[in-house]
Design an enzyme around this catalytic site. Sequence first.
Site, PDB file in Angstrom:
ATOM      1  N   ASP A 154       6.626  27.211 -58.988  1.00 12.31           N
ATOM      2  CA  ASP A 154       6.752  28.536 -58.387  1.00 12.31           C
ATOM      3  C   ASP A 154       7.076  29.563 -59.475  1.00 12.31           C
ATOM      4  OD1 ASP A 154       6.887  30.499 -56.466  1.00 12.31           O
ATOM      5  OD2 ASP A 154       8.890  29.972 -55.770  1.00 12.31           O
ATOM      6  N   GLU A 155       6.691  30.813 -59.264  1.00  8.77           N
ATOM      7  CA  GLU A 155       6.990  31.921 -60.192  1.00  8.77           C
ATOM      8  C   GLU A 155       6.595  31.562 -61.627  1.00  8.77           C
ATOM      9  OE1 GLU A 155       7.713  34.596 -58.908  1.00  8.77           O
ATOM     10  OE2 GLU A 155       9.039  34.415 -57.193  1.00  8.77           O
ATOM     11  N   ARG A 213      10.125  45.528 -52.730  1.00  7.71           N
ATOM     12  CA  ARG A 213      11.229  44.894 -51.976  1.00  7.71           C
ATOM     13  C   ARG A 213      11.371  45.545 -50.598  1.00  7.71           C
ATOM     14  NH1 ARG A 213      10.512  40.835 -53.750  1.00  7.71           N
ATOM     15  NH2 ARG A 213       8.808  41.910 -54.760  1.00  7.71           N
ATOM     16  N   LYS A 252       3.562  33.250 -50.325  1.00  5.39           N
ATOM     17  CA  LYS A 252       3.377  32.152 -51.276  1.00  5.39           C
ATOM     18  C   LYS A 252       4.294  30.965 -50.974  1.00  5.39           C
ATOM     19  CE  LYS A 252       6.599  33.813 -54.835  1.00  5.39           C
ATOM     20  NZ  LYS A 252       7.550  32.703 -54.703  1.00  5.39           N
ATOM     21  N   THR A 253       5.503  31.240 -50.470  1.00  7.43           N
ATOM     22  CA  THR A 253       6.412  30.151 -50.136  1.00  7.43           C
ATOM     23  C   THR A 253       5.826  29.293 -49.023  1.00  7.43           C
ATOM     24  OG1 THR A 253       8.319  31.512 -50.751  1.00  7.43           O
ATOM     25  CG2 THR A 253       8.756  29.573 -49.406  1.00  7.43           C
ATOM     26  N   GLN A 261       4.559  40.770 -61.359  1.00  9.29           N
ATOM     27  CA  GLN A 261       5.998  40.636 -61.159  1.00  9.29           C
ATOM     28  C   GLN A 261       6.657  39.877 -62.314  1.00  9.29           C
ATOM     29  OE1 GLN A 261       7.391  39.942 -56.988  1.00  9.29           O
ATOM     30  NE2 GLN A 261       5.225  39.616 -56.528  1.00  9.29           N
TER      31      GLN A 261
END
Length: 790
Positions: free
Chosen positions: A236-237, A625, A44-45, A267
């Site tokens: 973002d997020e 992670r 996504k970044t 998330q």
Amino acid sequence: MRNFTPSKNFSLEKYLSQLNEAQLAPTVQIDGPMIIIAGAGSGKTRVLTFRIAYLMSKGVDAFNILALTFTNKAAKEMKGRIADIVGDGEAKNLWMGTFHSVFAKILRFEGHHLGFPSNFTIYDTQDSQKLMGSIIKEMGLDKDIYKTKQVYSRISSYKNSLVTVKAYYKNPELMEADAMARRPRIGEIYKEYVDRCFKAGAMDFDDLLLRTNELLTRFPAVLAQYQNRFRYILVDEYQDTNHSQYLIVRALADRFQNICVVGDDAQSIYAFRGANISNILNFQKDYDGVNMYRLEQNYRSTKCIVGAANSVIEHNKTKLDKIVWTANDEGEKVKVHRALTDGDEGRYVASTIWETKMNEQLHNSDFAVLYRTNAQSRAIEDALRKRDIPYRIYGGLSFYQRKEIKDLTAYLRLILNPSDEEALKRVINYPARGIGQTTVDRLIVAANGYGKTIFEVLKNLDSIDININGGTKNKLRDFVTLIESYQVMNQTANAFDLAEHVTKTSGLIRELNKDATPEGVVKMDNVQELLNGIKDFVEGQLELADAGDSLAEFLEDIALATDLDGDKGDPDHVALMTIHLAKGLEFGHVFIVGLEEDLFPSGMSMNTRSELEEERRLFYVALTRAEKQAYLTYTLSRYRWGKLIDAEPSRFIEEIDEEFVDIVTPLREQRNPMLDQSIFGDIEPNRIRFAKPKTAKILRKESKKKPEKFQISTPKKMKPLADTEEVSGSFNTKLEVGNTVNHDRFGRGEVMTIEGTGADAKAEIKFLNGDTKKLLLRFAKLEILRTKQD
């Protein structure tokens, strides 16, 4: 629109070719609202970065783009990537940063509409709680009922829900709830806290959101100005936004509606601090003609880890549809280990890290240990220390929260904003200058009585009726002169020159030099490190366009820093942290410890389905992670609240599909029976034996597997450097001064002295952690690792 000047190596086709089909579609949409559902590790970044670069390549002015993130680290990483594509000059013109940093910047420009100076102080959590504690004390309230942290948390939740003091007193349900909690004067504390912050020219973190909402609501012209500036907004997020952040973004995007939000409902793990998952779930209802894109290919983890995570999150009912997949290798199955106690759990983690690191030639930084609560770190730390494995705990006392650093930054804050009463109270008598607490209390009373700040009272001691003797007044005048001399210097000096001058002339260095202990040396080193940081900041600012090297800019930079953003230590360490802190990070090998009912999921988060689903999302975040290997551990018993309690495996282990799990615990635990079973006679061969019922599906799986599957090699104990002998009972003559020994609790150390004989024998031992302890040898179990002769 404007002319675009790309970097020398810029090639639109080249960087777009790096995207897969799912990533490309949202990147090249220019106008209109859009939502990108981005699974864990799906890039996504990269999409956000390339989308911003693409907008600029199509003529969108960088000044018209606003990108909001949740960490400085994420903003810095994205800005660096964009600079590589479009050139450093254009990247600097972007409005990109955390919600708090961007809104603080707006409030610096527009805060005067609300009565705040442009150089307002930003209170961190510790500053806010200290002020709250002072108010509770001044109001004469019972500190056991009005606990500072609880009151602060309550008021913080009000602010994030946009419940102002005025709104609070119009809400009888809130007032009744506080009264039922035996805290009926919360409203008074809230009002006094807001008034004191305003008088001090200060805002806390929550104010940066609340005051921005106030600014955009009360002043339509200001809102129109920033709507026109931020024609393209990226968030973002988005699943982590709270109600206050949601309203600001909604207001800014309302005119052009060119808004792109990126997030993953799976998330969303910050409900405890106000995050509202409905913001992302209902995004399509907020705007017309929303395009939805899904990034479902995971580039981070193996097939086994992705499959395990998917099988768990599938149990949540509240979610957006997506199917996360990966083209990576199958990888090792998720390993599940059962331990007897938390001590055994820690030893398993440490020995597995040691063996894996040696066998696969890995670094300590390839490993992370994640836990639900900070208290779980103790057993892990003990085990890692005994293995001499370096580690770092994230989320502990950060650099900028240490006393000596807070002392120096308080001076710097006071120079910039003499109305900052918390900073003033911290340094008015530090280093000691003969100004006692009684004097400070009288200054506070006078300031409140006259409606002035404490510093204004100090500057007008002769014209104010205050019961302070002449000698103390002279000391107060000297303090005012000192601060004013710094303010004069601040008009021409950079942040480093000023800070260095303050440390020398305020007496801080002299005070720290009095303490020659190891702790005192560390404090001095910390102050020197802060000066180094200010120097780096000043030099770094020289490289940036339109950036200054002033004290104000430095203080804002550190006020908005986070624990993880400031990690500049030795990178080769095992990372220990709560799962909440791990979000956004990745490691080759991840241990998730304490997977037991009432611990994870937390016993405090199972009252409703929404709470339980958030716990499950937290486990999903922890599992994703891991890049190559994930380990899950649980214990049969654990010390909690000082008592050893029986534990039951977490339901989350049960929810993982069997094909992705490998049980690595032996069927038979190594126990030392307290009694010899032969004393009870022979066991009748045909007697029916009743086994303890299995309480978790993961334990039932064991009976279906062959015993060989459960056999794992026991980590070999490090060979001692000399013959070992346990020293217990009476004095052992083989223990001598100079011996290197190992103790179960304190680790390795050197015997400094031995005194007494027989049952009264004692040894003074200096351990590697710096502690020196005197142990009674008849109780201490010591292992001799190296004799004096060796």
